[in-house]
Design an enzyme around this catalytic site. Structure first.
Site, PDB file in Angstrom:
ATOM      1  N   CYS A   1      -0.916  30.011 -38.318  1.00  0.00           N
ATOM      2  CA  CYS A   1       0.035  28.915 -38.567  1.00  0.00           C
ATOM      3  C   CYS A   1       1.473  29.348 -38.288  1.00  0.00           C
ATOM      4  CB  CYS A   1      -0.084  28.489 -40.026  1.00  0.00           C
ATOM      5  SG  CYS A   1       0.210  29.873 -41.159  1.00  0.00           S
TER       6      CYS A   1
ATOM      7  N   CYS B   1      -5.061  30.067 -45.640  1.00  0.00           N
ATOM      8  CA  CYS B   1      -3.952  30.801 -46.259  1.00  0.00           C
ATOM      9  C   CYS B   1      -4.505  31.958 -47.101  1.00  0.00           C
ATOM     10  CB  CYS B   1      -3.103  29.869 -47.110  1.00  0.00           C
ATOM     11  SG  CYS B   1      -2.721  28.315 -46.272  1.00  0.00           S
TER      12      CYS B   1
END
Ligand code: FES
Length: 141
Positions: free
Chosen positions: A50, A120
């Site tokens: 990301c 994440c």
């Protein structure tokens, strides 16, 4: 009448509505292991898919026990809560024991985060593993 809500109450509500469990929110709000370690034995950095960046600092004693870990993070609430939980899983462990922690272990500690934030957790764990592997191989940057 205007109701004033503290910013952490407001963040808690927003994160809860977005699908973060109370445990994950607590790790995010407290940010207990954010920052750096002076004279760290290992500093390693990873960039997620990301584009977010994590840097991990490790302090390891001569018996190969992890005494302290800190993260610097430019990233989302999922990344921060996952990294803070990962620290608690490895503190006091040996390097080899710490290398066994995985995304599922961190997820269990967080209890829940939104599905689109699972990557994440991967970034937090991969950054931790990178630091541990770099330490083992004696790589310093
Ligand atoms: Fe990048 Fe969460 S969106 S780490």
């Amino acid at each position: 009448m205007v109701t004033v809500t503290s910013s952490s109450d407001a963040e808690h509500k927003m994160l809860s509505e977005a699908g973060y469990a109370d445990s994950a929110i607590k790790y995010y709000l407290e940010k207990k292991y954010m920052g750096h370690i002076e004279n760290a034995d290992q500093v390693s950095e990873k960039i997620g898919s990301c584009g977010d960046i994590m840097k991990v600092y490790l302090k390891v004693n001569k018996n190969n026990i992890i005494e302290d870990v800190r993260y610097e993070i430019t990233g989302c609430a999922g990344a921060i809560s996952a990294a803070m939980a990962a620290v608690e899983l490895v503190k006091g462990k040996t390097i080899d024991q710490a290398l066994k922690i995985n995304d599922g272990d961190v997820f269990k500690v967080l209890e829940n985060i939104p599905e689109k934030k699972h990557h994440c957790i991967q970034l937090a764990v991969k950054t931790m593993h990178l630091g541990l592997e770099d330490f083992k191989s004696g790589k310093t940057d």
